[in-house]
Design a protein around this motif. Structure first.
Motif, PDB file in Angstrom:
ATOM      1  N   HIS A 255       0.872  -1.169   0.000  1.00 26.25           N
ATOM      2  CA  HIS A 255       0.000   0.000   0.000  1.00 26.25           C
ATOM      3  C   HIS A 255       0.911   1.221   0.000  1.00 26.25           C
ATOM      4  O   HIS A 255       1.704   1.407   0.930  1.00 26.25           O
ATOM      5  N   LEU A 256       0.827   2.013  -1.053  1.00 28.44           N
ATOM      6  CA  LEU A 256       1.621   3.224  -1.197  1.00 28.44           C
ATOM      7  C   LEU A 256       0.711   4.416  -0.964  1.00 28.44           C
ATOM      8  O   LEU A 256      -0.331   4.545  -1.617  1.00 28.44           O
ATOM      9  N   VAL A 257       1.100   5.301  -0.049  1.00 24.91           N
ATOM     10  CA  VAL A 257       0.248   6.413   0.340  1.00 24.91           C
ATOM     11  C   VAL A 257       1.025   7.713   0.273  1.00 24.91           C
ATOM     12  O   VAL A 257       2.107   7.846   0.866  1.00 24.91           O
ATOM     13  N   SER A 258       0.506   8.670  -0.452  1.00 21.67           N
ATOM     14  CA  SER A 258       0.986  10.045  -0.436  1.00 21.67           C
ATOM     15  C   SER A 258      -0.115  10.895  -1.052  1.00 21.67           C
ATOM     16  O   SER A 258      -1.273  10.459  -1.148  1.00 21.67           O
ATOM     17  N   ASN A 259       0.229  12.098  -1.501  1.00 23.83           N
ATOM     18  CA  ASN A 259      -0.719  12.927  -2.214  1.00 23.83           C
ATOM     19  C   ASN A 259      -0.232  13.130  -3.642  1.00 23.83           C
ATOM     20  O   ASN A 259      -0.707  12.483  -4.561  1.00 23.83           O
ATOM     21  N   GLN A 260       0.783  13.973  -3.823  1.00 25.19           N
ATOM     22  CA  GLN A 260       1.294  14.198  -5.177  1.00 25.19           C
ATOM     23  C   GLN A 260       2.483  13.280  -5.451  1.00 25.19           C
ATOM     24  O   GLN A 260       3.426  13.214  -4.663  1.00 25.19           O
ATOM     25  N   ASP A 261       2.428  12.563  -6.603  1.00 22.88           N
ATOM     26  CA  ASP A 261       3.550  11.750  -7.092  1.00 22.88           C
ATOM     27  C   ASP A 261       3.830  10.525  -6.229  1.00 22.88           C
ATOM     28  O   ASP A 261       4.997  10.147  -6.031  1.00 22.88           O
ATOM     29  N   THR A 262       2.815   9.832  -5.750  1.00 24.85           N
ATOM     30  CA  THR A 262       2.975   8.709  -4.822  1.00 24.85           C
ATOM     31  C   THR A 262       3.977   7.670  -5.316  1.00 24.85           C
ATOM     32  O   THR A 262       4.880   7.259  -4.586  1.00 24.85           O
ATOM     33  N   LEU A 263       3.805   7.207  -6.570  1.00 20.60           N
ATOM     34  CA  LEU A 263       4.667   6.164  -7.133  1.00 20.60           C
ATOM     35  C   LEU A 263       5.367   6.706  -8.366  1.00 20.60           C
ATOM     36  O   LEU A 263       4.716   7.149  -9.314  1.00 20.60           O
ATOM     37  N   ARG A 264       6.692   6.630  -8.369  1.00 17.75           N
ATOM     38  CA  ARG A 264       7.485   7.056  -9.523  1.00 17.75           C
ATOM     39  C   ARG A 264       8.399   5.908  -9.939  1.00 17.75           C
ATOM     40  O   ARG A 264       9.219   5.444  -9.156  1.00 17.75           O
ATOM     41  N   LEU A 265       8.242   5.469 -11.180  1.00 16.81           N
ATOM     42  CA  LEU A 265       9.107   4.421 -11.721  1.00 16.81           C
ATOM     43  C   LEU A 265       9.756   4.938 -12.996  1.00 16.81           C
ATOM     44  O   LEU A 265       9.088   5.461 -13.881  1.00 16.81           O
ATOM     45  N   GLN A 266      11.090   4.770 -13.072  1.00 18.25           N
ATOM     46  CA  GLN A 266      11.853   5.346 -14.166  1.00 18.25           C
ATOM     47  C   GLN A 266      12.521   4.305 -15.061  1.00 18.25           C
ATOM     48  O   GLN A 266      13.044   4.651 -16.100  1.00 18.25           O
ATOM     49  N   GLY A 267      12.536   3.039 -14.632  1.00 16.37           N
ATOM     50  CA  GLY A 267      13.127   1.992 -15.462  1.00 16.37           C
ATOM     51  C   GLY A 267      12.044   1.045 -15.928  1.00 16.37           C
ATOM     52  O   GLY A 267      11.106   1.445 -16.623  1.00 16.37           O
ATOM     53  N   LYS A 268      12.131  -0.240 -15.557  1.00 17.61           N
ATOM     54  CA  LYS A 268      11.079  -1.215 -15.825  1.00 17.61           C
ATOM     55  C   LYS A 268      10.513  -1.660 -14.487  1.00 17.61           C
ATOM     56  O   LYS A 268      11.238  -2.196 -13.645  1.00 17.61           O
ATOM     57  N   GLY A 269       9.209  -1.424 -14.308  1.00 21.69           N
ATOM     58  CA  GLY A 269       8.597  -1.724 -13.029  1.00 21.69           C
ATOM     59  C   GLY A 269       7.312  -2.511 -13.165  1.00 21.69           C
ATOM     60  O   GLY A 269       6.589  -2.408 -14.173  1.00 21.69           O
ATOM     61  N   PHE A 270       7.025  -3.308 -12.144  1.00 23.65           N
ATOM     62  CA  PHE A 270       5.844  -4.171 -12.122  1.00 23.65           C
ATOM     63  C   PHE A 270       5.192  -4.045 -10.753  1.00 23.65           C
ATOM     64  O   PHE A 270       5.868  -4.128  -9.724  1.00 23.65           O
ATOM     65  N   VAL A 271       3.870  -3.845 -10.738  1.00 22.27           N
ATOM     66  CA  VAL A 271       3.124  -3.727  -9.490  1.00 22.27           C
ATOM     67  C   VAL A 271       1.917  -4.649  -9.577  1.00 22.27           C
ATOM     68  O   VAL A 271       1.184  -4.634 -10.576  1.00 22.27           O
ATOM     69  N   THR A 272       1.691  -5.437  -8.531  1.00 18.21           N
ATOM     70  CA  THR A 272       0.543  -6.346  -8.545  1.00 18.21           C
ATOM     71  C   THR A 272      -0.084  -6.438  -7.165  1.00 18.21           C
ATOM     72  O   THR A 272       0.600  -6.288  -6.136  1.00 18.21           O
ATOM     73  N   ASP A 273      -1.402  -6.650  -7.144  1.00 18.69           N
ATOM     74  CA  ASP A 273      -2.143  -6.908  -5.904  1.00 18.69           C
ATOM     75  C   ASP A 273      -1.865  -5.855  -4.844  1.00 18.69           C
ATOM     76  O   ASP A 273      -1.628  -6.173  -3.679  1.00 18.69           O
ATOM     77  N   SER A 274      -1.891  -4.607  -5.254  1.00 19.72           N
ATOM     78  CA  SER A 274      -1.489  -3.524  -4.367  1.00 19.72           C
ATOM     79  C   SER A 274      -2.536  -2.419  -4.355  1.00 19.72           C
ATOM     80  O   SER A 274      -3.535  -2.469  -5.074  1.00 19.72           O
ATOM     81  N   ARG A 275      -2.279  -1.409  -3.532  1.00 12.16           N
ATOM     82  CA  ARG A 275      -3.148  -0.241  -3.441  1.00 12.16           C
ATOM     83  C   ARG A 275      -2.270   1.000  -3.494  1.00 12.16           C
ATOM     84  O   ARG A 275      -1.278   1.095  -2.757  1.00 12.16           O
ATOM     85  N   ILE A 276      -2.633   1.948  -4.353  1.00 13.44           N
ATOM     86  CA  ILE A 276      -1.874   3.190  -4.504  1.00 13.44           C
ATOM     87  C   ILE A 276      -2.836   4.343  -4.276  1.00 13.44           C
ATOM     88  O   ILE A 276      -3.856   4.461  -4.969  1.00 13.44           O
ATOM     89  N   SER A 277      -2.536   5.185  -3.300  1.00 13.36           N
ATOM     90  CA  SER A 277      -3.417   6.290  -2.926  1.00 13.36           C
ATOM     91  C   SER A 277      -2.732   7.622  -3.173  1.00 13.36           C
ATOM     92  O   SER A 277      -1.573   7.802  -2.806  1.00 13.36           O
ATOM     93  N   GLY A 278      -3.462   8.558  -3.786  1.00 16.28           N
ATOM     94  CA  GLY A 278      -2.914   9.886  -4.035  1.00 16.28           C
ATOM     95  C   GLY A 278      -3.895  10.734  -4.801  1.00 16.28           C
ATOM     96  O   GLY A 278      -5.031  10.331  -5.068  1.00 16.28           O
ATOM     97  N   ASP A 279      -3.457  11.944  -5.197  1.00 21.84           N
ATOM     98  CA  ASP A 279      -4.358  12.798  -5.951  1.00 21.84           C
ATOM     99  C   ASP A 279      -3.755  13.329  -7.250  1.00 21.84           C
ATOM    100  O   ASP A 279      -4.388  13.284  -8.291  1.00 21.84           O
ATOM    101  N   THR A 280      -2.521  13.812  -7.222  1.00 19.58           N
ATOM    102  CA  THR A 280      -1.946  14.445  -8.407  1.00 19.58           C
ATOM    103  C   THR A 280      -0.834  13.581  -8.986  1.00 19.58           C
ATOM    104  O   THR A 280       0.176  13.346  -8.316  1.00 19.58           O
TER     105      THR A 280
END
Length: 430
Positions: A255-280
């Motif tokens: 579970h990734l929690v922030s407001n602006q820019d919660t998740l940043r991936l710059q190479g090769k990334g994989f996300v599964t069975d997760s929760r991402i919370s934010g606004d911008t």
């Protein structure tokens, strides 16, 4: 170190906390006056110029009746230390002694972190620092239930790490890191020690790599079963909960929690069975990203994704995700993605078999300038979108230069190995 008081303490503006060895020599000194804007090197961070980079951090933090003290550097194994808290720090002087663990962990390929002191380390960063630079073997770091208030950074030459919690919500790693503390706004006049390593965009990535609460510049990194919370308050600037800048970075059941820019991936990334919370732009970056079977929660009006990929690689692909909203988020106030197409001409965001609430605006997408003639190379694609109950969404009002995929196209883009250039991120999943 933690100090518990009978009532909530107030951090003063004078005095210091000293840690001394048995021979009287000074191991560390933490000044109360600069505790909120202190600086130290974390994770052996090195800038693009080869100089050590120091992060801004809080060396004394107060929460409730407890004050936690974060020294500037690790202490030695098998040593006794004397601690003196001078009168100006909390209003009354204190002294005590403690002894560190006798030796380093005997099994460096399997490390444990426990906030109560029952593991090999009390902090996640401590365990990461125990992995030798130039590592070439898989290392698993098990983080037991607890709350870990720290900035975490993994430098490029510590690959093959797995950091595994005891479950999202049970293991929480948090910190109020952000652009005002360790990013472009803080380092606009920074020197060569502040320049980001592994820059993808030469100018845009000059300093903003340091502002994540958990940052990874190493390849072959896996993170699972925990919560990452960037506790920067809403409106407090860009603040990633997780930033990954290399190939084969996988996130599972997080579970990734922030407001602006919660998740940043710059190479090769994989996300599964997760929760991402934010606004911008709460999923963003220059990388190729495959996100499946996950919840994307909008906590305010805004934008879910912002892809900055170029013509050489795909952007962000979302498969079987649920787009939900926190209470109070208005109808039609969130778009699937936005892009400055005048600059990022090949931006790509793909949503396949997505279930979405009615906070998603009928137009779906936003471009700058709002001129499809300037977005001929961008790819804003969608297939099989439904509401949360499984009824097809009306896409007739979508941005004119977006499009609906065919079934064959959707099948191809639903394959993570196709999107990620042959990497099978699900091989060997825990």
């Amino acid at each position: 170190m933690t100090i518990t008081f009978a009532a909530p303490p107030t951090l003063g503006s004078s005095g210091a906390i000293e840690i001394r060895r048995t021979d009287g020599s000074l191991a560390d000194r933490i000044e109360a006056a600069t505790a909120r804007t202190d600086r130290k090197n974390i994770g052996g961070a090195i800038s693009d110029t080869g100089l050590p980079h120091d992060f801004s951090y809080e060396s004394i933090m107060v929460e409730g009746n407890t004050a936690t003290v974060y020294p500037h550097r690790p202490l030695e194994y098998g040593q006794e230390y004397a601690v003196t808290v001078e009168e100006g720090v909390f209003g009354s002087a204190q002294q005590w002694r403690f002894r560190t663990r006798k030796h380093a962990p005997r099994h460096p390929r399997r490390l444990t972190v426990a906030a109560n002191g029952g593991g090999d380390f009390c902090t996640v960063q401590g365990a990461i620092d125990a992995v030798p630079t130039g590592n070439r073997r898989p290392v698993t770091i098990d983080v037991r239930p607890g709350v870990y208030t720290e900035i975490v950074y993994v430098r490029e030459d510590r690959p093959y790490l797995t950091v595994r919690g005891a479950g999202a919500g049970r293991t929480v790693v948090r910190y109020p890191n952000n652009d005002l503390r360790n990013g472009d706004k803080a380092l606009s006049d920074g020197g060569p020690a502040d320049v980001c390593p592994r820059r993808v965009l030469e100018t845009s990535d000059l300093h903003n790599c340091w502002r994540a609460s958990f940052g990874v510049d190493a390849a072959d990194f896996r993170l699972s079963d925990l919560t990452l919370h960037n506790t920067t308050p809403d409106g407090g600037s860009q603040a990633e909960a997780f930033r990954g800048n290399n190939d084969r970075i996988a996130l599972e059941r997080v579970h990734l929690v922030s407001n602006q820019d919660t998740l940043r991936l710059q190479g090769k990334g994989f996300v599964t069975d997760s929760r991402i919370s934010g606004d911008t732009d709460f999923v963003w970056g220059t990388g190729t990203v495959f996100i499946q079977d996950s919840v994307l929660e909008s906590t305010d009006r805004g934008y879910i994704s912002q892809s900055r990929n170029d013509a050489t690689r795909p952007g962000a692909v979302f498969v079987r995700t649920r787009l939900t909203r926190a209470p109070g988020v208005p109808e039609a106030s969130v778009v699937l993605g936005r892009s400055a197409v005048w600059r990022f001409t090949h931006s790509q965001a793909v949503f396949i078999d997505t279930k979405m609430d009615t906070h998603i605006a009928p137009v779906g997408w936003q471009i700058d300038p709002n001129d499809c003639a300037q977005a001929q190379s961008a790819s804003f694609w969608e297939y099989g979108s439904t509401d949360l109950d499984g009824r097809p969404v009306d896409t007739s009002q979508r941005l004119a230069c977006s499009r609906q995929l065919t079934a064959d196209e959707a099948a191809k883009w639903s394959d993570p190995a196709f999107v990620l250039g042959g990497w099978d991120p699900e091989a060997g999943r825990s």
